[in-house]
Motif scaffolding. Structure first.
Motif, PDB file in Angstrom:
ATOM      1  N   GLU A 451       0.840  -1.208   0.000  1.00 51.17           N
ATOM      2  CA  GLU A 451       0.000   0.000   0.000  1.00 51.17           C
ATOM      3  C   GLU A 451       0.872   1.254   0.000  1.00 51.17           C
ATOM      4  OE1 GLU A 451      -3.189   0.477  -0.286  1.00 51.17           O
ATOM      5  OE2 GLU A 451      -3.786  -1.631  -0.328  1.00 51.17           O
ATOM      6  N   ARG A 452       1.932   1.233   0.791  1.00 49.85           N
ATOM      7  CA  ARG A 452       2.818   2.411   0.847  1.00 49.85           C
ATOM      8  C   ARG A 452       3.596   2.581  -0.451  1.00 49.85           C
ATOM      9  NH1 ARG A 452       3.963   0.230   5.980  1.00 49.85           N
ATOM     10  NH2 ARG A 452       5.963  -0.580   5.197  1.00 49.85           N
ATOM     11  N   ALA A 453       4.083   1.466  -1.009  1.00 56.54           N
ATOM     12  CA  ALA A 453       4.897   1.546  -2.220  1.00 56.54           C
ATOM     13  C   ALA A 453       4.075   1.900  -3.447  1.00 56.54           C
ATOM     14  CB  ALA A 453       5.622   0.211  -2.440  1.00 56.54           C
ATOM     15  N   ALA A 454       2.811   1.487  -3.474  1.00 56.52           N
ATOM     16  CA  ALA A 454       1.886   1.785  -4.577  1.00 56.52           C
ATOM     17  C   ALA A 454       2.509   1.525  -5.946  1.00 56.52           C
ATOM     18  CB  ALA A 454       1.390   3.229  -4.476  1.00 56.52           C
ATOM     19  N   PRO A 455       2.869   0.289  -6.256  1.00 53.52           N
ATOM     20  CA  PRO A 455       3.513   0.007  -7.547  1.00 53.52           C
ATOM     21  C   PRO A 455       2.645   0.368  -8.740  1.00 53.52           C
ATOM     22  CG  PRO A 455       2.895  -2.031  -6.407  1.00 53.52           C
ATOM     23  CD  PRO A 455       2.740  -0.931  -5.424  1.00 53.52           C
ATOM     24  N   TRP A 456       1.330   0.341  -8.578  1.00 58.10           N
ATOM     25  CA  TRP A 456       0.446   0.721  -9.682  1.00 58.10           C
ATOM     26  C   TRP A 456       0.638   2.198 -10.061  1.00 58.10           C
ATOM     27  CZ3 TRP A 456      -0.855  -1.217  -4.952  1.00 58.10           C
ATOM     28  CH2 TRP A 456      -1.288  -0.296  -3.985  1.00 58.10           C
ATOM     29  N   ALA A 457       1.014   3.000  -9.078  1.00 62.36           N
ATOM     30  CA  ALA A 457       1.298   4.412  -9.367  1.00 62.36           C
ATOM     31  C   ALA A 457       2.702   4.565  -9.967  1.00 62.36           C
ATOM     32  CB  ALA A 457       1.172   5.237  -8.091  1.00 62.36           C
ATOM     33  N   LEU A 458       3.666   3.803  -9.440  1.00 61.40           N
ATOM     34  CA  LEU A 458       5.036   3.864  -9.974  1.00 61.40           C
ATOM     35  C   LEU A 458       5.073   3.449 -11.438  1.00 61.40           C
ATOM     36  CD1 LEU A 458       6.984   2.239  -6.983  1.00 61.40           C
ATOM     37  CD2 LEU A 458       6.802   4.680  -7.529  1.00 61.40           C
ATOM     38  N   LYS A 460       3.175   4.124 -13.750  1.00 60.31           N
ATOM     39  CA  LYS A 460       2.772   5.197 -14.653  1.00 60.31           C
ATOM     40  C   LYS A 460       3.913   6.167 -14.975  1.00 60.31           C
ATOM     41  CE  LYS A 460      -1.947   5.037 -12.818  1.00 60.31           C
ATOM     42  NZ  LYS A 460      -3.002   5.771 -12.059  1.00 60.31           N
ATOM     43  N   ASP A 461       5.000   6.091 -14.212  1.00 65.82           N
ATOM     44  CA  ASP A 461       6.104   7.044 -14.391  1.00 65.82           C
ATOM     45  C   ASP A 461       7.359   6.287 -14.822  1.00 65.82           C
ATOM     46  OD1 ASP A 461       8.035   8.970 -14.286  1.00 65.82           O
ATOM     47  OD2 ASP A 461       7.537   9.686 -12.277  1.00 65.82           O
ATOM     48  N   PRO A 462       7.777   6.374 -16.113  1.00 65.20           N
ATOM     49  CA  PRO A 462       8.972   5.648 -16.591  1.00 65.20           C
ATOM     50  C   PRO A 462      10.228   5.977 -15.800  1.00 65.20           C
ATOM     51  CG  PRO A 462       7.710   6.525 -18.435  1.00 65.20           C
ATOM     52  CD  PRO A 462       7.110   7.124 -17.194  1.00 65.20           C
ATOM     53  N   ALA A 463      10.286   7.144 -15.226  1.00 68.01           N
ATOM     54  CA  ALA A 463      11.474   7.539 -14.466  1.00 68.01           C
ATOM     55  C   ALA A 463      11.615   6.746 -13.172  1.00 68.01           C
ATOM     56  CB  ALA A 463      11.423   9.036 -14.157  1.00 68.01           C
ATOM     57  N   LYS A 464      10.559   6.067 -12.783  1.00 69.45           N
ATOM     58  CA  LYS A 464      10.587   5.324 -11.513  1.00 69.45           C
ATOM     59  C   LYS A 464      10.639   3.820 -11.740  1.00 69.45           C
ATOM     60  CE  LYS A 464       8.265   8.929  -8.854  1.00 69.45           C
ATOM     61  NZ  LYS A 464       7.131   9.273  -7.958  1.00 69.45           N
ATOM     62  N   ALA A 465      11.208   3.406 -12.863  1.00 70.13           N
ATOM     63  CA  ALA A 465      11.262   1.982 -13.204  1.00 70.13           C
ATOM     64  C   ALA A 465      12.065   1.188 -12.176  1.00 70.13           C
ATOM     65  CB  ALA A 465      11.854   1.795 -14.595  1.00 70.13           C
ATOM     66  N   GLU A 466      13.192   1.770 -11.722  1.00 71.41           N
ATOM     67  CA  GLU A 466      14.006   1.041 -10.745  1.00 71.41           C
ATOM     68  C   GLU A 466      13.279   0.932  -9.408  1.00 71.41           C
ATOM     69  OE1 GLU A 466      17.926   2.495 -10.292  1.00 71.41           O
ATOM     70  OE2 GLU A 466      18.467   2.272 -12.423  1.00 71.41           O
ATOM     71  N   GLU A 467      12.625   1.993  -9.020  1.00 71.85           N
ATOM     72  CA  GLU A 467      11.854   1.963  -7.773  1.00 71.85           C
ATOM     73  C   GLU A 467      10.723   0.935  -7.866  1.00 71.85           C
ATOM     74  OE1 GLU A 467       9.313   4.995  -4.863  1.00 71.85           O
ATOM     75  OE2 GLU A 467      10.399   5.784  -6.617  1.00 71.85           O
ATOM     76  N   LEU A 468      10.110   0.856  -9.041  1.00 69.89           N
ATOM     77  CA  LEU A 468       9.058  -0.135  -9.272  1.00 69.89           C
ATOM     78  C   LEU A 468       9.615  -1.550  -9.155  1.00 69.89           C
ATOM     79  CD1 LEU A 468       6.204  -0.986 -10.191  1.00 69.89           C
ATOM     80  CD2 LEU A 468       7.011  -0.739 -12.560  1.00 69.89           C
ATOM     81  N   ALA A 469      10.782  -1.788  -9.751  1.00 70.04           N
ATOM     82  CA  ALA A 469      11.391  -3.123  -9.691  1.00 70.04           C
ATOM     83  C   ALA A 469      11.707  -3.511  -8.260  1.00 70.04           C
ATOM     84  CB  ALA A 469      12.654  -3.158 -10.546  1.00 70.04           C
ATOM     85  N   ARG A 470      12.185  -2.527  -7.475  1.00 67.54           N
ATOM     86  CA  ARG A 470      12.497  -2.822  -6.071  1.00 67.54           C
ATOM     87  C   ARG A 470      11.227  -3.158  -5.295  1.00 67.54           C
ATOM     88  NH1 ARG A 470      16.070   1.633  -6.793  1.00 67.54           N
ATOM     89  NH2 ARG A 470      14.603   3.038  -5.743  1.00 67.54           N
TER      90      ARG A 470
END
Length: 677
Positions: A451-458, A460-470
């Motif tokens: 819930e805190r990480a909200a990958p569904w929101a990440l 949407k932003d290509p700049a946050k691909a690494e954060e999404l992978a983590r």
């Protein structure tokens, strides 16, 4: 250090199909066996059909077939039911086997040689229609001690008294419905009093029984100054069983040869696999664990140990005893559709759901277990779908592979890994309810992270691909860790989790190591929700004596309660629109010290975050733990209210007043955070 462990379930009787009451025991045992194997132990799971006795003889006679045909037909049905529930035996045999005959004769010879056998005339109930003497379990009537109706001829499941079938009031034969007559014949007895000193030591020492059960056996059957009753081990012809070798025309009573089936099935398995059966039952370091229901505790804690002691074979290391199953708080009923065969359940519902539900209820004691069908639906959907599957379904689609190094997760994986020994200890003592609580607590923490990480929101932003992978790597590893702990309960589900992440789950130690760098397989739905319509279809299909209800054109009105709160004053639509009602999921529920009516709830509103709500529902939910995982409706835009025990950030919506308050539950599929319109 690896252990050698032989595990058995009680042998199901061949005269009936497996039902969900039976499944409590076989699922409990299968979970225990799977857990032990994940620990690296050498384990054998042995079972067989209990086939001898009057009922088999009468069934074969009525159908005009040999007893062997009944045995083959029902044995195949039993094995298929067990297999389709994911239960895997190393060997499943029959008590009519040559190996069982040989084992029974060995025990009988030892009893004879030890001077433990006596003979005398017995007056017994006889069925004039069936033309046979009646075993205890084929007589029913009113308990002579407490007056409970519909009790079997050897014990009462209401007051736990034991008695002779001749003591039953209003007795009838379950074979023909005839009123039994009294007849005399010679019988053979084992003098159990000879084993009293041994049995007292075995029952009360060595941890062979749960302390509560050891106390019950001692106080019920081994009371000081009261000799143990001799055990009648024979039946005169006609009878289907093994003829007593030194008493032609007399047969061993089924309760002598049935538990010997544990030994015989081990012998047959060892012959098939090239092992020496004596390494399990004579000397050696093998542990023997029996899992049984409390209705047969008498036989497994007195008769069976006495037989093993007489012949010099290994005694049980542990006898694990569970309680009876009720459904919706009542004894299973054919007329109400709650006497459900295993096959009927399988025709409508996923066996994994029942495996988990039983695991969440069984605590390793002889307490009865209630299957509340509404709770069954809610708990499976909340725990397995809302907590466990949710971790994978919300993240597995977003990235093609796991990160090459495990990210910092704030200690979540390490904390759940540290829970491993406590979860293992609970499995070891068959307290799967405690294990499930620890696992679901870890699932709650994992979902809070998502819930805190909200990958569904990440995403949407290509700049946050690494954060999404983590974020996805953490979520999917926490998911897999839960699946390792759940593997004894949900083996098929664990196998699918292994497929998803390219990391098969095989050992308990898999929960201690994150998986990194693996490709993620295309996500497929891992488990469906319990559909209440299918539960009802199962109940309808189980009803006996009345047709399944047709679709009704209209629902009959429900009778109004005696007192109804009057309607409030009319409001404008704009006033109603100001109230923001949201679906919420209960993450935790706690009692509030010194507050008699209040429960502290921590709820999730999905992407809207979490709230703390104090609700005056304690009288309706004295066990607050049942609230965890439920999806409820809350007023989300109510101004925070300072209370003496904290700030309440919303209001729970309920019908009625405590102690008869009922929480509003959204329809299946509604997600936390969705607004009610």
């Amino acid at each position: 250090m690896a252990r050698r462990i032989l595990v058995t379930s009680a042998l199901p009787y061949v005269n009936g199909h497996i039902h969900i009451g039976h499944m409590v025991e076989y699922l409990q045992t299968d979970m225990f066996v799977r857990f032990l194997r994940m620990q690296g132990h050498e384990v054998a799971y042995i079972c067989a059909d209990d086939v001898h006795g009057t009922a088999t003889m009468i069934a074969a006679r009525n159908r005009g077939v040999p007893e062997s045909a009944i045995i083959a037909e029902m044995g195949a049905a039993h094995e298929k039911d067990f297999a389709d529930f994911g239960i895997r035996f190393d060997h499943y045999g029959s008590t009519d086997s040559p190996s069982n005959r040989e084992s029974v004769y060995a025990i009988w010879s030892a009893l004879r040689a030890g001077g433990h056998v006596a003979t005398r005339e017995v007056t017994q109930l006889f069925d004039p229609k069936a033309g046979t003497f009646l075993a205890d379990r084929f007589v029913k009537g009113t308990c002579p001690k407490c007056g409970a109706p519909d009790q079997y001829g050897d014990s009462c499941d209401k007051c736990a008294s034991t008695f002779s079938p001749t003591e039953l009031k209003d007795a009838v034969s379950t074979l023909s419905g005839a009123k039994p007559e009294l007849k005399s014949a010679q019988h053979y007895f084992v003098t159990l009093e000879h084993f009293r000193g041994f049995l007292e030591q075995w029952v009360t020492g060595g941890g062979h029984l749960h302390p509560d059960m050891a106390k019950w056996v001692k106080n019920t059957f081994l009371r000081d100054g009261e000799p143990l009753r001799d055990w009648d081990v024979s039946r005169p012809a006609p009878y289907f069983g093994f003829e007593i070798p030194d008493a032609p025309g007399h047969y061993f009573y089924v309760w002598l040869d049935a538990p010997v089936g544990y030994v015989a099935s081990t012998r047959d398995w060892c012959a098939k696999t090239g092992q020496d059966w004596t390494s399990w039952w004579q000397g050696g370091k093998a542990e023997i664990h029996h899992v049984i229901g409390k209705d047969i505790a008498y036989f497994h804690t007195l008769f069976w140990p006495a037989n093993l002691q007489a012949v010099g074979w290994n005694l049980p290391t542990k006898v694990h005893i569970h309680g009876f199953l009720t459904v919706n708080g009542e004894k299973m009923s054919k007329s109400k559709g709650t006497f459900v065969r295993a096959r009927t359940y399988l025709d409508h519902l996923d066996p994994q759901w029942l495996r988990y539900y039983y695991a969440a209820k069984l605590n390793g004691t002889a307490e009865d277990l209630d299957m509340n069908l509404g709770e069954f639906e809610a708990k499976v959907n909340a725990d397995l779908i809302g907590k466990v599957v949710n971790l994978a379904s919300r993240t597995a689609r977003f990235v093609p592979k796991l990160a090459d190094a495990y990210p910092d997760d704030g200690g979540l994986f390490a904390r759940a890994a540290a829970d491993g020994p406590a979860i293992a200890e609970a499995f070891e003592r068959l307290d799967t309810a405690a294990a499930m609580r620890l696992i679901m607590a870890a699932a709650d923490r994992a979902n809070e992270f998502v819930e805190r990480a909200a990958p569904w929101a990440l995403k949407k932003d290509p700049a946050k691909a690494e954060e999404l992978a983590r974020a996805c790597t953490v979520s999917l590893n926490l998911f897999r860790q839960l699946c390792v702990y759940l593997a004894p309960v949900l083996p098929n589900f664990a196998a699918e989790a292994g497929r998803l992440l390219g990391a098969p789950i095989t050992t308990w130690a898999d929960a201690q190591r994150p998986v990194v760098g693996n490709a993620i397989a295309p996500y497929q739905n891992l488990m469906g929700r319990v559909d209440p319509a299918k539960v009802q279809a199962m109940v309808d299909a189980s009803k006996v004596g009345e047709p399944a209800p047709a679709a009704a054109a209209a629902v009959a009105p429900v009778a109004a309660p005696a007192a109804v709160e009057p309607l409030a004053a009319t409001i404008a639509f704009d006033d109603f629109a100001k109230v923001d009602l949201r679906v919420a999921q209960v993450l935790s529920a706690e009692e509030v010290p010194k507050a008699k009516k209040i429960v502290k709830l921590r709820v999730s509103l999905g992407a809207l975050g979490e709230r703390t709500i104090f609700a005056g529902i304690k009288a309706a939910f004295p066990d607050v733990a049942v609230l965890v995982g439920r999806r409820i409706v809350v007023v989300a835009n109510l101004a925070p209210r300072q209370m003496s025990f904290g700030v309440s950030e919303g209001m729970v919506i309920a019908a009625g007043e405590a102690p008869n308050a009922f929480l509003l539950t959204p329809d299946q599929g509604a997600e936390p955070g969705q607004r009610l319109h």
